[in-house]
Design a protein around this motif. Structure first.
Motif, PDB file in Angstrom:
ATOM      1  N   MET A 340      -2.176 -35.533 -50.729  1.00  0.00           N
ATOM      2  CA  MET A 340      -1.155 -34.389 -50.819  1.00  0.00           C
ATOM      3  C   MET A 340      -1.914 -33.179 -50.569  1.00  0.00           C
ATOM      4  N   THR A 341      -2.292 -33.515 -52.090  1.00  0.00           N
ATOM      5  CA  THR A 341      -3.657 -32.204 -52.666  1.00  0.00           C
ATOM      6  C   THR A 341      -4.279 -31.472 -51.315  1.00  0.00           C
ATOM      7  N   VAL A 342      -5.235 -32.583 -51.193  1.00  0.00           N
ATOM      8  CA  VAL A 342      -5.809 -31.672 -49.975  1.00  0.00           C
ATOM      9  C   VAL A 342      -5.227 -30.576 -48.761  1.00  0.00           C
ATOM     10  N   GLN A 343      -4.163 -31.390 -48.552  1.00  0.00           N
ATOM     11  CA  GLN A 343      -3.178 -30.816 -47.809  1.00  0.00           C
ATOM     12  C   GLN A 343      -2.675 -29.131 -48.294  1.00  0.00           C
ATOM     13  N   HIS A 344      -2.384 -29.248 -49.601  1.00  0.00           N
ATOM     14  CA  HIS A 344      -1.873 -28.284 -50.120  1.00  0.00           C
ATOM     15  C   HIS A 344      -3.022 -27.185 -50.426  1.00  0.00           C
ATOM     16  N   VAL A 345      -4.481 -27.586 -50.234  1.00  0.00           N
ATOM     17  CA  VAL A 345      -5.083 -26.882 -51.131  1.00  0.00           C
ATOM     18  C   VAL A 345      -5.766 -26.233 -49.886  1.00  0.00           C
ATOM     19  N   LEU A 346      -5.371 -27.073 -48.360  1.00  0.00           N
ATOM     20  CA  LEU A 346      -6.968 -26.061 -47.450  1.00  0.00           C
ATOM     21  C   LEU A 346      -4.894 -25.657 -46.009  1.00  0.00           C
ATOM     22  N   PHE A 347      -4.350 -26.695 -46.694  1.00  0.00           N
ATOM     23  CA  PHE A 347      -2.886 -25.431 -45.014  1.00  0.00           C
ATOM     24  C   PHE A 347      -1.960 -25.454 -46.447  1.00  0.00           C
ATOM     25  N   GLY A 348      -1.882 -24.960 -47.757  1.00  0.00           N
ATOM     26  CA  GLY A 348      -0.982 -24.661 -48.011  1.00  0.00           C
ATOM     27  C   GLY A 348      -0.128 -22.855 -47.743  1.00  0.00           C
ATOM     28  N   PRO A 349       1.041 -22.841 -49.125  1.00  0.00           N
ATOM     29  CA  PRO A 349       0.980 -21.753 -48.965  1.00  0.00           C
ATOM     30  C   PRO A 349       0.365 -20.926 -49.755  1.00  0.00           C
ATOM     31  N   SER A 350       0.550 -19.210 -49.226  1.00  0.00           N
ATOM     32  CA  SER A 350      -0.819 -17.862 -50.407  1.00  0.00           C
ATOM     33  C   SER A 350      -0.066 -18.662 -51.453  1.00  0.00           C
ATOM     34  N   PRO A 351      -1.350 -17.893 -52.715  1.00  0.00           N
ATOM     35  CA  PRO A 351      -0.595 -18.720 -54.272  1.00  0.00           C
ATOM     36  C   PRO A 351       0.119 -16.387 -54.245  1.00  0.00           C
ATOM     37  N   SER A 352       0.501 -16.827 -55.478  1.00  0.00           N
ATOM     38  CA  SER A 352       1.997 -15.669 -55.702  1.00  0.00           C
ATOM     39  C   SER A 352       1.202 -15.297 -57.248  1.00  0.00           C
ATOM     40  N   SER A 353       0.283 -15.370 -57.432  1.00  0.00           N
ATOM     41  CA  SER A 353      -0.681 -14.492 -58.148  1.00  0.00           C
ATOM     42  C   SER A 353      -1.757 -14.608 -57.928  1.00  0.00           C
ATOM     43  N   ASP A 354      -2.320 -14.305 -59.042  1.00  0.00           N
ATOM     44  CA  ASP A 354      -4.007 -13.294 -59.045  1.00  0.00           C
ATOM     45  C   ASP A 354      -4.260 -15.185 -60.130  1.00  0.00           C
ATOM     46  N   SER A 355      -3.977 -15.613 -61.410  1.00  0.00           N
ATOM     47  CA  SER A 355      -3.928 -16.645 -61.379  1.00  0.00           C
ATOM     48  C   SER A 355      -4.364 -18.135 -60.293  1.00  0.00           C
ATOM     49  N   ASP A 356      -3.378 -17.924 -59.455  1.00  0.00           N
ATOM     50  CA  ASP A 356      -3.155 -18.975 -58.406  1.00  0.00           C
ATOM     51  C   ASP A 356      -3.806 -18.953 -57.558  1.00  0.00           C
ATOM     52  N   LEU A 357      -4.595 -17.766 -56.860  1.00  0.00           N
ATOM     53  CA  LEU A 357      -5.552 -17.492 -55.870  1.00  0.00           C
ATOM     54  C   LEU A 357      -7.178 -18.399 -56.837  1.00  0.00           C
ATOM     55  N   LEU A 358      -7.741 -17.910 -57.894  1.00  0.00           N
ATOM     56  CA  LEU A 358      -8.476 -17.738 -58.874  1.00  0.00           C
ATOM     57  C   LEU A 358      -8.721 -20.014 -58.927  1.00  0.00           C
ATOM     58  N   HIS A 359      -7.765 -20.838 -58.698  1.00  0.00           N
ATOM     59  CA  HIS A 359      -7.388 -21.701 -59.298  1.00  0.00           C
ATOM     60  C   HIS A 359      -7.815 -22.236 -58.093  1.00  0.00           C
ATOM     61  N   LEU A 360      -7.136 -21.825 -56.695  1.00  0.00           N
ATOM     62  CA  LEU A 360      -7.389 -22.518 -55.192  1.00  0.00           C
ATOM     63  C   LEU A 360      -8.437 -22.117 -54.341  1.00  0.00           C
ATOM     64  N   ALA A 361      -9.668 -21.321 -55.487  1.00  0.00           N
ATOM     65  CA  ALA A 361     -10.626 -21.120 -54.794  1.00  0.00           C
ATOM     66  C   ALA A 361     -11.712 -21.879 -55.794  1.00  0.00           C
ATOM     67  N   GLN A 362     -11.434 -22.428 -56.583  1.00  0.00           N
ATOM     68  CA  GLN A 362     -11.845 -23.346 -57.633  1.00  0.00           C
ATOM     69  C   GLN A 362     -11.299 -25.093 -56.923  1.00  0.00           C
ATOM     70  N   ALA A 363     -10.653 -24.820 -56.124  1.00  0.00           N
ATOM     71  CA  ALA A 363     -10.196 -26.721 -56.003  1.00  0.00           C
ATOM     72  C   ALA A 363     -10.511 -26.292 -54.331  1.00  0.00           C
ATOM     73  N   LEU A 364     -10.993 -26.032 -53.985  1.00  0.00           N
ATOM     74  CA  LEU A 364     -11.610 -25.067 -52.440  1.00  0.00           C
ATOM     75  C   LEU A 364     -12.925 -25.508 -53.063  1.00  0.00           C
ATOM     76  N   ASP A 365     -13.504 -24.943 -53.759  1.00  0.00           N
ATOM     77  CA  ASP A 365     -15.572 -25.355 -54.026  1.00  0.00           C
ATOM     78  C   ASP A 365     -15.368 -26.499 -55.039  1.00  0.00           C
ATOM     79  N   ASP A 366     -13.784 -27.533 -55.196  1.00  0.00           N
ATOM     80  CA  ASP A 366     -14.690 -28.985 -55.855  1.00  0.00           C
ATOM     81  C   ASP A 366     -14.472 -29.657 -54.478  1.00  0.00           C
ATOM     82  N   ILE A 367     -13.127 -29.782 -53.831  1.00  0.00           N
ATOM     83  CA  ILE A 367     -13.540 -30.640 -52.178  1.00  0.00           C
ATOM     84  C   ILE A 367     -14.751 -29.634 -51.334  1.00  0.00           C
TER      85      ILE A 367
END
Length: 374
Positions: A340-367
């Protein structure tokens, strides 16, 4: 007792008669003084563009004003000692109607004639230009000299086109000449004769002098079109003043020259080296700043996810058009985290804040790192 009743009856009767009389007078006054809408130069209209005030003044002066709504009415009322006032001539369509007006006996006063009306009713003049005039007559015409300074507003001006002895007043806005035993007067504006224009300086005097020169005046200012438009009828260019036609031609020439100038050939393309070398990191930082200034978190997240999927697809043995389900199944086999985490990171909704966008970039890099090392 009977005497008192009779007196009351007589008193009540006179009161009733007085009330009826007052009501009748009030109704009649309201009828004659009520505003009467109408078109421009309409002799019955009390609006600012109407001409009821001038018609009333002429009749009070003793001039017989005959209102003609059709060319047939003009022909029926015309006599050698009459003056034909022709306005709103663009409603008179067809050369036959203008020819019939030209055959009418008596003098002519033309107000703002169209090009075709001018050719039929005043062929010895031509249009010389247009201007806004408030000036003295500067001519020997008695009607203009007595009126003095007038405010004609926006008006056409005329000049001589034939051999007639032309008198020009107000810079050519008012011209007069003699032809075939009649006096032809042309004015480039009718505003000074309207209800609203009479109040301005000298306008009422000039209007009365021009329109009241004969004991009988035929007022021809049609308020609706007369005549059918056939194959040889009035066209749009016939209704336009000559000055407008020249302006249209000038605009066409200007547009053509502009098109030629803008469409000039610049020759073949020449390959040149870039004057400077821009590092990839600077390009990334510049684009990131643009995203941040516009708060385009959705576009930034989409760019990160797309780039990650493009790099993961060859490593997972998938094609460029693989479905999200196939991508999730392949990633889940090599990723230690929750599906579920993979699905949320790769195909989830757009981030609502700059902090969420930073976390998304880190999660993509981790995957991507786990898939690459597996």
């Amino acid at each position: 007792m009977s005497t008192t009743i009779g007196q009351r009856w007589r008193t009540g009767r006179w009161i009733a008669v007085a009330l009826i009389a007052i009501t009748a007078v009030t109704a009649a006054g309201a009828f004659f003084t009520a505003p009467r809408p109408g078109g421009r130069m309409d002799p019955e209209s009390t609006s600012s563009d109407g001409a009821r005030a001038l018609v009333t003044l002429l009749r009070d002066r003793g001039v017989e004003v005959v209102v003609a709504t059709t060319v047939a009415d003009v022909e029926q009322a015309a006599r050698p000692d009459t003056l034909l006032l022709a306005a709103e001539t663009y409603y008179t369509r067809g050369t036959d109607l203008l020819g019939r007006l030209a055959d009418v006996p008596g003098d002519r006063l033309l107000l703002e004639p169209t090009s075709r009306a001018r050719q039929a009713l005043a062929p010895d003049i031509r249009l010389s230009g247009a201007s806004i005039l408030t000036m003295k007559p500067d001519c020997d015409l008695p009607e203009a000299k007595r009126a003095g300074t007038v405010q004609l507003g926006s008006t056409d001006t005329y000049e001589k086109a034939g051999d007639a002895d032309l008198t020009r007043c107000y810079g050519g806005a008012l011209v007069r000449y003699q032809a075939d035993g009649r006096t032809v007067t042309v004015v480039g504006s009718a505003d000074f004769m309207t209800n609203g224009g009479l109040l301005q300086e000298g306008n009422a005097a000039l209007a009365m002098n021009l329109a009241g020169g004969r004991p009988r005046l035929i007022w021809y200012a049609p308020q609706q079109s007369e005549g059918e438009i056939g194959a040889e009828g009035t066209s749009l260019t016939d209704l336009m003043p000559d000055a407008v036609t020249w302006i249209v031609w000038q605009l066409c020439v200007t547009v053509l020259l502009l098109a030629v100038w803008q469409g000039r050939r610049l020759g073949p393309l020449v390959a040149e080296k870039l004057p400077v070398v821009v590092r990839a990191s600077e390009t990334v930082e510049g684009r990131a700043r643009l995203y941040r200034s516009r708060r385009a978190r959705g576009q930034a997240a989409e760019a990160l996810r797309t780039a990650t999927l493009q790099r993961l697809a060859p490593r997972l043995g998938l094609g460029p058009n693989a479905s999200p389900t196939a991508v999730l199944d392949a990633v889940a086999m090599r990723y230690a985290g929750d599906a579920m985490t993979v699905q949320h990171v790769l195909f989830g909704p757009s981030p609502s804040s700059d902090s969420d966008l930073l976390h998304l970039a880190q999660a993509l890099d981790d995957i991507e790192r786990q898939v690459t090392k597996s």
